[in-house]
Structure formats: C-alpha cells, structure tokens
Design a protein around this motif. Structure first.
Motif, mmCIF file in Angstrom:
data_model
loop_
_atom_site.group_PDB
_atom_site.id
_atom_site.type_symbol
_atom_site.label_atom_id
_atom_site.label_comp_id
_atom_site.label_asym_id
_atom_site.label_seq_id
_atom_site.Cartn_x
_atom_site.Cartn_y
_atom_site.Cartn_z
ATOM 1 N N PRO A 258 145.476 -92.451 63.860
ATOM 2 C CA PRO A 258 144.379 -91.862 64.651
ATOM 3 C C PRO A 258 143.444 -92.931 65.206
ATOM 4 O O PRO A 258 143.016 -93.814 64.469
ATOM 5 C CB PRO A 258 143.651 -90.974 63.637
ATOM 6 N N PRO A 259 143.145 -92.882 66.506
ATOM 7 C CA PRO A 259 142.273 -93.909 67.104
ATOM 8 C C PRO A 259 140.795 -93.671 66.780
ATOM 9 O O PRO A 259 140.411 -92.564 66.417
ATOM 10 C CB PRO A 259 142.512 -93.716 68.607
ATOM 11 N N SER A 260 140.010 -94.732 66.927
ATOM 12 C CA SER A 260 138.560 -94.595 66.772
ATOM 13 C C SER A 260 138.005 -93.917 68.022
ATOM 14 O O SER A 260 138.661 -93.891 69.066
ATOM 15 C CB SER A 260 137.928 -95.979 66.618
ATOM 16 N N TYR A 261 136.794 -93.391 67.926
ATOM 17 C CA TYR A 261 136.184 -92.757 69.103
ATOM 18 C C TYR A 261 135.923 -93.786 70.213
ATOM 19 O O TYR A 261 135.973 -93.458 71.391
ATOM 20 C CB TYR A 261 134.889 -92.026 68.712
ATOM 21 N N ALA A 262 135.659 -95.031 69.818
ATOM 22 C CA ALA A 262 135.476 -96.074 70.839
ATOM 23 C C ALA A 262 136.768 -96.236 71.637
ATOM 24 O O ALA A 262 136.750 -96.398 72.868
ATOM 25 C CB ALA A 262 135.091 -97.395 70.177
ATOM 26 N N GLU A 263 137.900 -96.180 70.954
ATOM 27 C CA GLU A 263 139.197 -96.313 71.631
ATOM 28 C C GLU A 263 139.478 -95.098 72.504
ATOM 29 O O GLU A 263 139.969 -95.226 73.631
ATOM 30 C CB GLU A 263 140.313 -96.514 70.592
ATOM 31 N N VAL A 264 139.142 -93.918 71.982
ATOM 32 C CA VAL A 264 139.347 -92.684 72.760
ATOM 33 C C VAL A 264 138.476 -92.710 74.021
ATOM 34 O O VAL A 264 138.938 -92.381 75.117
ATOM 35 C CB VAL A 264 139.023 -91.436 71.913
ATOM 36 N N GLY A 265 137.217 -93.157 73.848
ATOM 37 C CA GLY A 265 136.313 -93.249 74.998
ATOM 38 C C GLY A 265 136.872 -94.182 76.057
ATOM 39 O O GLY A 265 136.862 -93.877 77.251
ATOM 40 N N ALA A 266 137.406 -95.329 75.610
ATOM 41 C CA ALA A 266 137.986 -96.295 76.553
ATOM 42 C C ALA A 266 139.251 -95.730 77.202
ATOM 43 O O ALA A 266 139.520 -95.969 78.369
ATOM 44 C CB ALA A 266 138.307 -97.608 75.827
ATOM 45 N N ALA A 267 140.003 -94.968 76.433
ATOM 46 C CA ALA A 267 141.262 -94.409 76.947
ATOM 47 C C ALA A 267 141.019 -93.399 78.050
ATOM 48 O O ALA A 267 141.814 -93.280 78.982
ATOM 49 C CB ALA A 267 142.040 -93.750 75.808
ATOM 50 N N LEU A 268 139.927 -92.666 77.941
ATOM 51 C CA LEU A 268 139.697 -91.549 78.865
ATOM 52 C C LEU A 268 138.517 -91.794 79.785
ATOM 53 O O LEU A 268 138.215 -90.962 80.639
ATOM 54 C CB LEU A 268 139.473 -90.258 78.062
ATOM 55 N N GLY A 269 137.840 -92.920 79.613
ATOM 56 C CA GLY A 269 136.681 -93.206 80.442
ATOM 57 C C GLY A 269 135.564 -92.196 80.224
ATOM 58 O O GLY A 269 134.910 -91.771 81.158
ATOM 59 N N MET A 270 135.372 -91.784 78.985
ATOM 60 C CA MET A 270 134.304 -90.825 78.695
ATOM 61 C C MET A 270 133.356 -91.375 77.641
ATOM 62 O O MET A 270 133.750 -92.211 76.826
ATOM 63 C CB MET A 270 134.888 -89.470 78.258
ATOM 64 N N PRO A 271 132.070 -90.934 77.693
ATOM 65 C CA PRO A 271 131.114 -91.429 76.705
ATOM 66 C C PRO A 271 131.519 -91.010 75.294
ATOM 67 O O PRO A 271 131.983 -89.885 75.099
ATOM 68 C CB PRO A 271 129.797 -90.744 77.088
ATOM 69 N N VAL A 272 131.352 -91.922 74.352
ATOM 70 C CA VAL A 272 131.755 -91.652 72.975
ATOM 71 C C VAL A 272 131.049 -90.407 72.431
ATOM 72 O O VAL A 272 131.645 -89.600 71.713
ATOM 73 C CB VAL A 272 131.459 -92.892 72.086
ATOM 74 N N GLY A 273 129.789 -90.218 72.842
ATOM 75 C CA GLY A 273 129.013 -89.086 72.338
ATOM 76 C C GLY A 273 129.566 -87.726 72.722
ATOM 77 O O GLY A 273 129.272 -86.722 72.075
ATOM 78 N N SER A 274 130.350 -87.672 73.774
ATOM 79 C CA SER A 274 130.849 -86.371 74.217
ATOM 80 C C SER A 274 132.225 -86.050 73.623
ATOM 81 O O SER A 274 132.754 -84.958 73.819
ATOM 82 C CB SER A 274 130.905 -86.309 75.747
ATOM 83 N N ILE A 275 132.799 -86.990 72.892
ATOM 84 C CA ILE A 275 134.146 -86.765 72.360
ATOM 85 C C ILE A 275 134.148 -85.682 71.279
ATOM 86 O O ILE A 275 134.965 -84.758 71.324
ATOM 87 C CB ILE A 275 134.739 -88.083 71.800
ATOM 88 N N GLY A 276 133.208 -85.784 70.325
ATOM 89 C CA GLY A 276 133.160 -84.817 69.225
ATOM 90 C C GLY A 276 133.024 -83.383 69.710
ATOM 91 O O GLY A 276 133.846 -82.522 69.365
ATOM 92 N N PRO A 277 132.003 -83.097 70.541
ATOM 93 C CA PRO A 277 131.847 -81.727 71.061
ATOM 94 C C PRO A 277 133.063 -81.263 71.879
ATOM 95 O O PRO A 277 133.483 -80.112 71.756
ATOM 96 C CB PRO A 277 130.607 -81.829 71.955
ATOM 97 N N SER A 278 133.637 -82.168 72.692
ATOM 98 C CA SER A 278 134.805 -81.790 73.489
ATOM 99 C C SER A 278 135.989 -81.477 72.583
ATOM 100 O O SER A 278 136.743 -80.533 72.819
ATOM 101 C CB SER A 278 135.206 -82.915 74.446
ATOM 102 N N ARG A 279 136.147 -82.283 71.542
ATOM 103 C CA ARG A 279 137.246 -82.055 70.598
ATOM 104 C C ARG A 279 137.106 -80.670 69.966
ATOM 105 O O ARG A 279 138.093 -79.909 69.900
ATOM 106 C CB ARG A 279 137.209 -83.135 69.519
ATOM 107 N N ALA A 280 135.901 -80.343 69.505
ATOM 108 C CA ALA A 280 135.675 -79.041 68.851
ATOM 109 C C ALA A 280 135.996 -77.901 69.826
ATOM 110 O O ALA A 280 136.662 -76.930 69.466
ATOM 111 C CB ALA A 280 134.234 -78.954 68.372
ATOM 112 N N ARG A 281 135.553 -78.055 71.058
ATOM 113 C CA ARG A 281 135.786 -77.015 72.063
ATOM 114 C C ARG A 281 137.286 -76.846 72.352
ATOM 115 O O ARG A 281 137.801 -75.731 72.433
ATOM 116 C CB ARG A 281 135.033 -77.379 73.355
#
Lengths: 210, 156
Positions: free
Chosen positions: A154-177
């Motif tokens: 599993p990647p870190s949120y920093a890696e996910v943010g870089a992968a998708l060009g999205m702010p790290v802060g929005s990953i958690g809420p988007s994941r839950a949704r």
C-alpha cells in the motif's frame, strides 16, 4: 520500507549495486503499475509507461533531490508519462477532477473475463466477481483513486497524491466516499442478482404448474 | 453509516481481488529490473524540456512542420530537437543538434541500438523505428574529451 532504507537503496543503486536496484523495482513496481492502470491505458501503452518510468529512474538515480521520497518521484513520473502517452494515442484522458467518461464493462467473453474466471476459482469466486464488477462500475475518479490505493505494498498518501495530482488532504475523504459508493454498488449488484434468481425460480415454478 | 472498520475490510477484500487479477505482469517486472543495464554513467543527461503533446502553451512558438510531435532535450553543452512522425506503430525521427555539429547518434530502444550520423549542420534522421521507450545518445565526432550526451527516455 522506511524512508532511510529507500534512500540507502537509491544511493547504492546509483553506485552500481544491481541488487539494490532490483529491490527498488520489486518494492515500487506495484505502485507504478497501479498508476498506469488507473489511467486506463491500453496494455501496450501501460507497458510503455511502466518501462519508460524505470528507464528514466535508472538515468536519474544520482540526480534525485530527495531519495527518501523516491515513491513520490516515481508516482509523479508515471502520472506524467501516462498523460503524455494518453495524448499521443489520441484518447480522452480521465483526470481525477473532470472524468465522466464511460468506462466500459467486463465483456463476458473478453480475455479479461477468462483470466478473471481462472484466477478467481480459488477464491470465493462469486463474491470476488461481484466486487470487481462493482468496482468497474464506479466513476473513473473513484476507480483511479482506489486502484492506486490498492497497489501492493500500500502506498503512502504522499505517493497517492503525486500519482493523481491531488492534495494529500483530500485523499482520505475521497477514499471514504468511493468505498461507500463501492459498498452501495455491491449491495445493488448482489440484490439485483438475487432478484434475477428469484424471478427465474418463479418462472420455473409457473411452468411446472402449467 | 459504514465506519472506518467497514472501509478497511472492504478495502482489504478489494486489495486481494486486485492482487489476483491485476498484478504487475512478470515480463514487465523482468524488463524493469533489466533497465538498470541501460544506465549511461559516462554521459551528460539531456533532460526533456519540451514536448508538444503536453506543453500546449508553448507549442505555437516551436518551429516544425506542424504534423509531428516536437521534443526538445537539453544538456549543459547541447540541445537536441527531434520531430517524431507516426504511422501506425512505426516512427520516423528528424533531428537537429544545437549548436550544429556532426556527431554519432545512437538511438536506443528496448534491447536494440540503431546508430546514425548527424551531418556537419547537426541534422539527422532515422526510421522507420518501432514505437516504445526511446533515448538518443550523441557522441560528438572526433571529440574524446567531452562526454557523450544521453537524452531522457520517452515513449514515442
């Protein structure tokens, strides 16, 4: 893998240690692959992006500013190369913010389905099939996010943010949704199938009576 | 409402399914491990600084015939401009070294290398080449002091 360990591998590989390079590839290949898959590239395009990313890294090993953040470097490179190749193939690029494209569906006779059938035989196949089908029915942005989050390891949120060009802060809420949505889809697909089975049985019963 | 435990469970289940049906193809993993052998430790790196596919804003400023893809790679001593035209899966390259000079150009693709010469005006052309990850390596003719220049890999 700890950041220090990753930085150590980068330095060792830059110094010519091929075992360190292999360890890097084995650790991050799941992430790089997941990103190309998240951008829904064709198999040859995904293969080209995957290989380009590793060739690029090989040349940049001694030029990476923060070797401990290699995962984010790879994620950014893979994202850029995915977007590039998607343009060169003249296809619409699903971006995280705007995508509403039709994602197609698993054709029952496709090679993908054949692989699915064979590989899932050992699992709780029906449940897994339902889950995959539900996943494929999610919006492009949810599929992309979840596919990257599902990378192994599993990647870190920093890696996910870089992968998708999205702010790290929005990953958690988007994941839950997206997981909520997946759960709803799954429930819908399961009940639709039960309904179908039920109708089928009812029909048989009626024809037996007649 | 589902809570984080539910999310984590569903995520784990999906992770297992993905691992079963969509893991990295073994041949690609092998190729990635093999990428290490392509390192050019004795060359200057010419980084990709322009690609007409993605650098829209500047695209209109770049010379070219208008139907190819323009790529520009820059190292401290040399700039390599390349126009790539496609026909199906084959690629044609027309390139220019700046400042103009004759050089030997190795076109590196997968496990093969095609070597061509740039003329005294720095012009070169090659093709048909296969589509896929490509890097150019330029060795200035007769210059044994300066290191060669290798471009970033890019899928053409």
């Amino acid at each position: 893998m700890e950041p220090d360990e990753i930085a150590g591998l980068v330095r060792a590989a830059a110094g010519g240690d091929s075992a360190a390079w292999t360890a890097i590839v084995e650790h991050f290949s799941g992430l790089v692959w997941a990103i190309t898959r998240g951008y829904r590239l064709s198999p040859p395009d995904a293969a080209d992006v995957f290989q380009t990313t590793w060739l690029r890294l090989a040349e940049h090993l001694d030029r990476i500013a923060s070797p401990e953040r290699l995962g984010a470097w790879l994620a950014t490179t893979t994202r850029r190369e995915s977007l590039r190749i998607a343009r060169s193939s003249g296809r619409t690029v699903p971006t995280l913010d705007t995508t509403l494209v039709d994602l197609g569906h698993v054709d029952d006779h496709s090679p993908e389905q054949a692989v699915l059938d064979a590989e899932l035989a050992m699992l709780d196949a029906e449940r897994a099939r339902q889950l995959w089908r539900s996943f494929r029915e999610l919006s492009a942005r949810c599929q992309q996010l979840l596919r990257v989050l599902m990378a192994s390891p599993p990647p870190s949120y920093a890696e996910v943010g870089a992968a998708l060009g999205m702010p790290v802060g929005s990953i958690g809420p988007s994941r839950a949704r997206c997981l909520d949505r997946l759960r709803q889809m799954l429930a819908g697909n399961v009940s639709a199938q039960l309904l179908c089975t039920h109708r089928h049985q009812k029909k048989r019963l009626e024809s037996t009576r007649a | 409402m589902p809570d984080e435990t539910d999310h984590a469970e569903l995520e784990e289940e999906l992770r297992r399914v993905v691992a079963q049906i969509d893991s990295v193809p073994p041949a690609l993993l092998e190729a990635a491990i093999g990428a290490f052998a392509w390192r050019t430790i004795d060359a200057d790196l010419a980084e990709l600084v322009f690609d007409s596919l993605v650098d829209h804003d500047r695209a209109s400023l770049v010379r070219g015939t208008g139907h190819g893809r323009m790529l520009s790679f820059r190292a401290s001593t040399l700039t390599i401009d390349v126009e790539v035209t496609s026909q199906g899966n084959s690629r044609m390259l027309v390139g220019q070294l700046v400042p103009p000079q004759s050089a030997t150009v190795d076109i590196r693709q997968g496990d093969r290398v095609i070597t061509i010469e740039a003329d005294e005006l720095g012009r070169f052309s090659a093709g048909p080449l296969q589509a896929g990850p490509t890097s150019l390596r330029c060795r200035v003719s007769g210059d044994i002091v300066r290191p060669s220049v290798a471009t970033d890999w890019v899928a053409i």
